[in-house]
Design an enzyme around this catalytic site. Sequence first.
Site, PDB file in Angstrom:
ATOM      1  CE  LYS A  69       8.773  -3.520 -10.543  1.00 36.76           C
ATOM      2  NZ  LYS A  69       9.674  -3.416 -11.703  1.00 36.76           N
ATOM      3  CG  ASN A  81      -2.570   2.998 -11.507  1.00 38.76           C
ATOM      4  OD1 ASN A  81      -2.048   3.489 -10.493  1.00 38.76           O
ATOM      5  ND2 ASN A  81      -3.270   1.881 -11.481  1.00 38.76           N
ATOM      6  CE  LYS A  93       2.712  -5.424 -16.884  1.00 37.17           C
ATOM      7  NZ  LYS A  93       2.245  -4.155 -17.407  1.00 37.17           N
ATOM      8  CG  ASP A 118      -7.831  -3.322  -5.418  1.00 31.15           C
ATOM      9  OD1 ASP A 118      -6.695  -3.665  -5.783  1.00 31.15           O
ATOM     10  OD2 ASP A 118      -8.823  -3.372  -6.160  1.00 31.15           O
ATOM     11  CB  SER A 155       5.582  -0.143  -8.978  1.00 33.43           C
ATOM     12  OG  SER A 155       4.193  -0.118  -8.719  1.00 33.43           O
ATOM     13  CB  ALA A 156       2.838   4.214  -6.974  1.00 31.34           C
ATOM     14  CB  THR A 157       2.816  -1.334  -5.871  1.00 28.19           C
ATOM     15  OG1 THR A 157       1.920  -2.180  -5.178  1.00 28.19           O
ATOM     16  CG2 THR A 157       4.129  -2.031  -6.090  1.00 28.19           C
ATOM     17  CE1 TYR A 197       4.255  -4.442  -8.922  1.00 25.93           C
ATOM     18  CE2 TYR A 197       5.806  -5.762 -10.183  1.00 25.93           C
ATOM     19  CZ  TYR A 197       5.168  -4.560  -9.949  1.00 25.93           C
ATOM     20  OH  TYR A 197       5.446  -3.479 -10.729  1.00 25.93           O
ATOM     21  N   GLY A 233       8.370  -4.829 -24.285  1.00 23.70           N
ATOM     22  CA  GLY A 233       7.172  -4.763 -23.441  1.00 23.70           C
ATOM     23  C   GLY A 233       6.451  -3.434 -23.598  1.00 23.70           C
ATOM     24  CE1 TYR A 234       0.993   0.336 -20.458  1.00 21.69           C
ATOM     25  CE2 TYR A 234       1.059   0.662 -22.825  1.00 21.69           C
ATOM     26  CZ  TYR A 234       0.580   1.019 -21.571  1.00 21.69           C
ATOM     27  OH  TYR A 234      -0.303   2.072 -21.434  1.00 21.69           O
TER      28      TYR A 234
HETATM   29  C1  WQD Z   1      -7.122   0.196 -10.891  1.00 19.89           C
HETATM   30  C2  WQD Z   1      -8.491   0.400 -10.235  1.00 19.89           C
HETATM   31  C3  WQD Z   1      -9.315  -1.545  -9.121  1.00 19.89           C
HETATM   32  C4  WQD Z   1      -9.758  -3.962 -12.800  1.00 19.89           C
HETATM   33  C5  WQD Z   1      -1.694  -2.332 -10.339  1.00 19.89           C
HETATM   34  C6  WQD Z   1      -0.458  -2.776  -9.617  1.00 19.89           C
HETATM   35  C7  WQD Z   1       0.631  -1.743  -9.774  1.00 19.89           C
HETATM   36  C8  WQD Z   1       0.848  -1.458 -11.243  1.00 19.89           C
HETATM   37  C9  WQD Z   1      -0.440  -0.983 -11.880  1.00 19.89           C
HETATM   38  C10 WQD Z   1       2.625  -2.843 -12.065  1.00 19.89           C
HETATM   39  C11 WQD Z   1      -8.609  -0.222  -8.866  1.00 19.89           C
HETATM   40  C12 WQD Z   1     -10.219  -1.188 -10.309  1.00 19.89           C
HETATM   41  C13 WQD Z   1      -9.481  -2.921 -11.915  1.00 19.89           C
HETATM   42  C14 WQD Z   1     -11.110  -4.395 -12.967  1.00 19.89           C
HETATM   43  C15 WQD Z   1     -11.821  -2.742 -11.372  1.00 19.89           C
HETATM   44  N1  WQD Z   1       1.307  -2.613 -11.919  1.00 19.89           N
HETATM   45  N2  WQD Z   1     -10.503  -2.324 -11.215  1.00 19.89           N
HETATM   46  N3  WQD Z   1     -12.095  -3.764 -12.246  1.00 19.89           N
HETATM   47  O1  WQD Z   1      -4.323  -2.164  -8.785  1.00 19.89           O
HETATM   48  O2  WQD Z   1      -4.029   0.371  -9.020  1.00 19.89           O
HETATM   49  O3  WQD Z   1      -2.186  -1.160  -9.723  1.00 19.89           O
HETATM   50  O4  WQD Z   1      -1.410  -2.049 -11.698  1.00 19.89           O
HETATM   51  O5  WQD Z   1       3.518  -2.107 -11.778  1.00 19.89           O
HETATM   52  O6  WQD Z   1       1.822  -2.264  -9.200  1.00 19.89           O
HETATM   53  O7  WQD Z   1      -0.740  -2.878  -8.226  1.00 19.89           O
HETATM   54  O8  WQD Z   1      -4.267  -1.045 -11.076  1.00 19.89           O
HETATM   55  O9  WQD Z   1      -5.660  -1.286 -13.090  1.00 19.89           O
HETATM   56  O10 WQD Z   1      -5.504  -3.248 -11.470  1.00 19.89           O
HETATM   57  O11 WQD Z   1      -6.810  -1.198 -10.807  1.00 19.89           O
HETATM   58  O12 WQD Z   1     -12.738  -2.201 -10.727  1.00 19.89           O
HETATM   59  O13 WQD Z   1     -11.414  -5.345 -13.768  1.00 19.89           O
HETATM   60  O14 WQD Z   1      -9.483  -0.235 -11.056  1.00 19.89           O
HETATM   61  O15 WQD Z   1     -10.103  -1.978  -8.009  1.00 19.89           O
HETATM   62  O16 WQD Z   1      -9.433   0.607  -8.062  1.00 19.89           O
HETATM   63  P1  WQD Z   1      -3.785  -1.002  -9.544  1.00 19.89           P
HETATM   64  P2  WQD Z   1      -5.564  -1.765 -11.674  1.00 19.89           P
END
Ligand code: WQD
Length: 347
Positions: free
Chosen positions: A160, A186, A92, A303, A132-134, A156, A18-19
């Site tokens: 975690k 992120n 994820k 979000d 994850s920080a989530t 999700y 994976g990544y």
């Molecule tokens: C980042 C910002 C969006 C897409 C998620 C998971 C987290 C981890 C990382 C697994 C936000 C904005 C996004 C788009 C946008 N994953 N955005 N248009 O939500 O912070 O974290 O991914 O571990 O658990 O929750 O990351 O990249 O989805 O969003 O405006 O098409 O970009 O609103 O502000 P997120 P994200």
Amino acid sequence: RSRQGKAGMNILLTGGTGYIGSHTAVVLAEAGHQVVLLDNLANSQAGVAQRLGALIGQTPPLEVVDVLDTVRVRMVLRHYRIEAVVHFAGLKAVGESVAQPLTYYHNNVAGTVSLLQAMQAEGVRQLVFSSSATVYGQPQYLPLDEDHPTGATNPYGRTKLHIEHMLQDLAASDPLWRIAILRYFNPVGAHPSGLIGEDPNGIPNNLMPYIARVAAGRLPHLNVWGDDYPTPDGTGVRDYIHVMDLAEGHRAALDHLARSPQPCEVFNLGTGQGTSVLQMVRAFEQASGQRVPYRIAARRPGDVAACWADPAKAQRVLGWRATHDVHDMCASAWAYVRTSAAAALVA
Ligand code: WQD
């Protein structure tokens, strides 16, 4: 013998194709460890193992096994005389977890129980877990340190958090375990070679791969999910961390396990810097020389406005900190999407 002259360890990376897993495999191999990949290929391709071979000199073994298959995981641990495990394997996608919670609890929580039972049975008790920080949920203060209250806001994130609690209970029951829980912020970017990177199937949920495909002309425009947040430019602020910095964090955590007196510790892996959506769009345009057209759209449910890390503990205890800046995150993501697009054309 590793460059530092220490004998490396035999390390199993679940989710290794994976990544994050593939980038960590490169860094661990370069540090002198022997890496073995274990993956069910549900969300990645076996070909990653060959590309890793090109980067680290020899192709790491890939065992196509599901962590839920406890017997086969035990056979892998025994066969390769594994000394430590880095556990990336798991689903994820936040949105998908809301629609299919049981799939997430089965694969993520039951899958981890199965892995831990296999490790316990084989006497393997060194583990680095990809969290994850989530798990922090809605920030009550910023930057987020490891003492911030946890409270996941989606299935999700709850998987975690459940796994973190399981690991704390396991360590309390048997202090011979050495566990590092790494809370990623992120992850973005790609290995400088452009050979490995983030290649989600279908339309990307995450910001960076989406922007990269808009820049490559594979998607028409970016939807900015809301510009009415209480942030400097109204768009969401996040702590983006280069995947190579993240990989180095895993190497530092593994080195720490060998000398740590603590059975279980938690570390934030972030840069400590927040970047907004529009700042990331501009940085990508500068790094790629391409336009990234966008439209302001409605907020995405779930979000948070802003989230970034206090990385002081990892710096103090692991001697680790992030070094790549946002420009490098964008430049490496751009190089990868062009390489993989080119490869796709050739394929
Ligand atoms: C980042 C910002 C969006 C897409 C998620 C998971 C987290 C981890 C990382 C697994 C936000 C904005 C996004 C788009 C946008 N994953 N955005 N248009 O939500 O912070 O974290 O991914 O571990 O658990 O929750 O990351 O990249 O989805 O969003 O405006 O098409 O970009 O609103 O502000 P997120 P994200």
